[in-house]
Design a protein around this motif. Sequence first.
Motif, PDB file in Angstrom:
ATOM      1  N   VAL A  17      -8.824  -3.817   1.037  1.00 52.27           N
ATOM      2  CA  VAL A  17      -8.367  -4.693   2.114  1.00 52.27           C
ATOM      3  C   VAL A  17      -7.960  -3.832   3.301  1.00 52.27           C
ATOM      4  O   VAL A  17      -7.058  -2.994   3.199  1.00 52.27           O
ATOM      5  CB  VAL A  17      -7.188  -5.575   1.666  1.00 52.27           C
ATOM      6  CG1 VAL A  17      -6.742  -6.484   2.816  1.00 52.27           C
ATOM      7  CG2 VAL A  17      -7.574  -6.414   0.457  1.00 52.27           C
ATOM      8  N   PHE A 188      -6.991 -11.747   4.883  1.00 52.92           N
ATOM      9  CA  PHE A 188      -6.318 -11.584   3.594  1.00 52.92           C
ATOM     10  C   PHE A 188      -5.038 -12.418   3.585  1.00 52.92           C
ATOM     11  O   PHE A 188      -4.282 -12.430   4.559  1.00 52.92           O
ATOM     12  CB  PHE A 188      -6.004 -10.102   3.380  1.00 52.92           C
ATOM     13  CG  PHE A 188      -5.048  -9.825   2.255  1.00 52.92           C
ATOM     14  CD1 PHE A 188      -5.496  -9.733   0.940  1.00 52.92           C
ATOM     15  CD2 PHE A 188      -3.702  -9.627   2.511  1.00 52.92           C
ATOM     16  CE1 PHE A 188      -4.612  -9.457  -0.091  1.00 52.92           C
ATOM     17  CE2 PHE A 188      -2.809  -9.354   1.489  1.00 52.92           C
ATOM     18  CZ  PHE A 188      -3.267  -9.265   0.182  1.00 52.92           C
ATOM     19  N   TYR A 190      -2.982 -13.075   0.116  1.00 57.96           N
ATOM     20  CA  TYR A 190      -2.097 -12.441  -0.869  1.00 57.96           C
ATOM     21  C   TYR A 190      -2.916 -12.040  -2.089  1.00 57.96           C
ATOM     22  O   TYR A 190      -4.094 -12.409  -2.219  1.00 57.96           O
ATOM     23  CB  TYR A 190      -0.956 -13.384  -1.276  1.00 57.96           C
ATOM     24  CG  TYR A 190      -1.384 -14.629  -2.018  1.00 57.96           C
ATOM     25  CD1 TYR A 190      -1.358 -14.681  -3.423  1.00 57.96           C
ATOM     26  CD2 TYR A 190      -1.820 -15.767  -1.333  1.00 57.96           C
ATOM     27  CE1 TYR A 190      -1.749 -15.821  -4.101  1.00 57.96           C
ATOM     28  CE2 TYR A 190      -2.214 -16.913  -2.006  1.00 57.96           C
ATOM     29  CZ  TYR A 190      -2.174 -16.933  -3.398  1.00 57.96           C
ATOM     30  OH  TYR A 190      -2.565 -18.054  -4.072  1.00 57.96           O
ATOM     31  N   TYR A 191      -2.291 -11.262  -2.968  1.00 58.72           N
ATOM     32  CA  TYR A 191      -2.937 -10.886  -4.222  1.00 58.72           C
ATOM     33  C   TYR A 191      -1.988 -11.187  -5.376  1.00 58.72           C
ATOM     34  O   TYR A 191      -0.776 -11.332  -5.195  1.00 58.72           O
ATOM     35  CB  TYR A 191      -3.338  -9.412  -4.218  1.00 58.72           C
ATOM     36  CG  TYR A 191      -2.171  -8.445  -4.264  1.00 58.72           C
ATOM     37  CD1 TYR A 191      -1.639  -7.996  -5.474  1.00 58.72           C
ATOM     38  CD2 TYR A 191      -1.592  -7.977  -3.084  1.00 58.72           C
ATOM     39  CE1 TYR A 191      -0.573  -7.126  -5.513  1.00 58.72           C
ATOM     40  CE2 TYR A 191      -0.525  -7.095  -3.113  1.00 58.72           C
ATOM     41  CZ  TYR A 191      -0.016  -6.674  -4.332  1.00 58.72           C
ATOM     42  OH  TYR A 191       1.050  -5.813  -4.360  1.00 58.72           O
ATOM     43  N   VAL A 201      -7.576 -11.574  -5.434  1.00 57.21           N
ATOM     44  CA  VAL A 201      -7.334 -11.436  -4.001  1.00 57.21           C
ATOM     45  C   VAL A 201      -7.703 -12.743  -3.324  1.00 57.21           C
ATOM     46  O   VAL A 201      -8.846 -13.212  -3.430  1.00 57.21           O
ATOM     47  CB  VAL A 201      -8.150 -10.270  -3.415  1.00 57.21           C
ATOM     48  CG1 VAL A 201      -8.003 -10.229  -1.899  1.00 57.21           C
ATOM     49  CG2 VAL A 201      -7.696  -8.948  -4.016  1.00 57.21           C
ATOM     50  N   THR A 203      -8.116 -14.868   0.106  1.00 56.23           N
ATOM     51  CA  THR A 203      -8.299 -14.800   1.549  1.00 56.23           C
ATOM     52  C   THR A 203      -8.374 -16.213   2.107  1.00 56.23           C
ATOM     53  O   THR A 203      -8.352 -17.200   1.362  1.00 56.23           O
ATOM     54  CB  THR A 203      -9.589 -14.033   1.916  1.00 56.23           C
ATOM     55  OG1 THR A 203     -10.720 -14.861   1.622  1.00 56.23           O
ATOM     56  CG2 THR A 203      -9.686 -12.719   1.157  1.00 56.23           C
ATOM     57  N   LEU A 215      -4.964  -1.379  -0.915  1.00 57.39           N
ATOM     58  CA  LEU A 215      -4.416  -1.953   0.314  1.00 57.39           C
ATOM     59  C   LEU A 215      -4.410  -0.857   1.378  1.00 57.39           C
ATOM     60  O   LEU A 215      -3.611   0.072   1.327  1.00 57.39           O
ATOM     61  CB  LEU A 215      -3.005  -2.481   0.090  1.00 57.39           C
ATOM     62  CG  LEU A 215      -2.872  -3.641  -0.901  1.00 57.39           C
ATOM     63  CD1 LEU A 215      -1.397  -3.994  -1.084  1.00 57.39           C
ATOM     64  CD2 LEU A 215      -3.650  -4.859  -0.431  1.00 57.39           C
ATOM     65  N   MET A 217      -4.162  -1.471   4.801  1.00 56.37           N
ATOM     66  CA  MET A 217      -3.950  -2.456   5.848  1.00 56.37           C
ATOM     67  C   MET A 217      -3.193  -1.921   7.050  1.00 56.37           C
ATOM     68  O   MET A 217      -2.898  -2.681   7.982  1.00 56.37           O
ATOM     69  CB  MET A 217      -3.210  -3.661   5.258  1.00 56.37           C
ATOM     70  CG  MET A 217      -3.979  -4.344   4.129  1.00 56.37           C
ATOM     71  SD  MET A 217      -2.969  -5.540   3.211  1.00 56.37           S
ATOM     72  CE  MET A 217      -2.602  -6.738   4.485  1.00 56.37           C
ATOM     73  N   TRP A 220      -0.255  -3.824   8.859  1.00 57.08           N
ATOM     74  CA  TRP A 220      -0.093  -5.099   8.143  1.00 57.08           C
ATOM     75  C   TRP A 220       0.323  -4.895   6.690  1.00 57.08           C
ATOM     76  O   TRP A 220       0.533  -5.863   5.981  1.00 57.08           O
ATOM     77  CB  TRP A 220      -1.398  -5.897   8.187  1.00 57.08           C
ATOM     78  CG  TRP A 220      -1.696  -6.524   9.501  1.00 57.08           C
ATOM     79  CD1 TRP A 220      -1.377  -7.801   9.916  1.00 57.08           C
ATOM     80  CD2 TRP A 220      -2.388  -5.932  10.607  1.00 57.08           C
ATOM     81  NE1 TRP A 220      -1.815  -8.016  11.195  1.00 57.08           N
ATOM     82  CE2 TRP A 220      -2.447  -6.891  11.650  1.00 57.08           C
ATOM     83  CE3 TRP A 220      -2.964  -4.690  10.816  1.00 57.08           C
ATOM     84  CZ2 TRP A 220      -3.055  -6.630  12.871  1.00 57.08           C
ATOM     85  CZ3 TRP A 220      -3.565  -4.427  12.039  1.00 57.08           C
ATOM     86  CH2 TRP A 220      -3.604  -5.389  13.045  1.00 57.08           C
ATOM     87  N   VAL A 221       0.446  -3.656   6.225  1.00 62.10           N
ATOM     88  CA  VAL A 221       0.636  -3.429   4.795  1.00 62.10           C
ATOM     89  C   VAL A 221       1.963  -3.984   4.297  1.00 62.10           C
ATOM     90  O   VAL A 221       2.055  -4.454   3.155  1.00 62.10           O
ATOM     91  CB  VAL A 221       0.504  -1.923   4.454  1.00 62.10           C
ATOM     92  CG1 VAL A 221       1.705  -1.130   4.951  1.00 62.10           C
ATOM     93  CG2 VAL A 221       0.305  -1.729   2.957  1.00 62.10           C
ATOM     94  N   ASP A 223       3.340  -6.670   4.986  1.00 64.37           N
ATOM     95  CA  ASP A 223       3.212  -8.099   4.705  1.00 64.37           C
ATOM     96  C   ASP A 223       2.695  -8.353   3.299  1.00 64.37           C
ATOM     97  O   ASP A 223       2.892  -9.444   2.745  1.00 64.37           O
ATOM     98  CB  ASP A 223       2.250  -8.757   5.708  1.00 64.37           C
ATOM     99  CG  ASP A 223       2.758  -8.675   7.138  1.00 64.37           C
ATOM    100  OD1 ASP A 223       3.980  -8.513   7.316  1.00 64.37           O
ATOM    101  OD2 ASP A 223       1.932  -8.758   8.066  1.00 64.37           O
ATOM    102  N   ALA A 224       2.012  -7.356   2.716  1.00 62.74           N
ATOM    103  CA  ALA A 224       1.437  -7.529   1.386  1.00 62.74           C
ATOM    104  C   ALA A 224       2.284  -6.900   0.293  1.00 62.74           C
ATOM    105  O   ALA A 224       1.964  -7.032  -0.887  1.00 62.74           O
ATOM    106  CB  ALA A 224       0.036  -6.912   1.351  1.00 62.74           C
TER     107      ALA A 224
END
Length: 347
Positions: A17, A188, A190-191, A201, A203, A215, A217, A220-221, A223-224
Amino acid sequence: MQTQASMRMKHFDTIVVGLGAAGAATTYQLARKGARVLGIDQFDPPHAYGSTHGDTRITRLAVGEGAQYTPLAMRSHEIWRDIEAQTGASLLTQCGALYIAPISDHLAIHGKPGFLARARFAANRYDIPLESLDAADVRRRFPMFNMHATERALFEPSAGFVRPEACVSQQLALASHHGAEIHRNERFLYYERASDGTMRVHTAANTYAARSLVLAMGAWVADAMPVSLAPYFTVTRQLLCWFDVEGDVAAFAPERFPVYIWVREDNHDVYGFPAIDGPHGGVKIAAEVYSTPTTADGIDRHVSADETSHLFTHYFSPCFPALSSRLVRTATCLYTVTPGFDFIIDT
């Protein structure tokens, strides 16, 4: 027992991602080794919304932030040359790099003091050519630099710059050639880990399954990640500027002008590049400023005249008197910074 929905779900060995610098490289290397890979990006990479854009990025082997990074940088140069041989693209230009700091070398850059000493340690450990220069040496070899007698420099001939947009596009093209699926403009969400141990995963378009998930990202990482890990990632807005030159721009050409990192006593540190686009492309220069945290989606991408004027007057002009205050263009960039300024590669 598999449900009909899970049987219809597409399965991969690995899902990546984020397809910027790290994600594109990961996707390509996994696909090259025969893995079934899905790469997902919410935009259309290469793009200008994250941290992998702006025409040029410095690459160096004598890494002053820590010798642990030197083998990775050395391997990256091998990979760029291999990709160039496969594709005919121009990715890596080794025009050399100047590292400038006060003679005392006491100031911190990227959270660590002794930048020149650390660069020299990495060079000695891994047999990387590195020259010591005083201000007179620099003025003679690179007259555009307004270096002071209270400063000293190291010159690394093997350093230079890569072209980030081309690096991403070529690696994604090669990944596709080796069978990877590349999903662009797919957001994306969530996972989760399923009961059978696979990663799911989700989307905005679909749900996928894989044995492992990467990941990459960037800004944005957080956020995950679990909320407890979010404080480890601070996102800051950085500004890139291209200024015109007073006189002959050839003095800033890659054949005569290296990339550089300049640690200054007044804390107005700068870094920059040669003029790669001829007489009308400008000279790219930037200053790392970490005072205003932001978010990946909340960044202000408008660049004001006051901002560029302040940077030119206090950061850029004292270093390069031949730079004109005429602004060619600007760009914003996201830095995702950890408490120790190091990268995180972990589970």
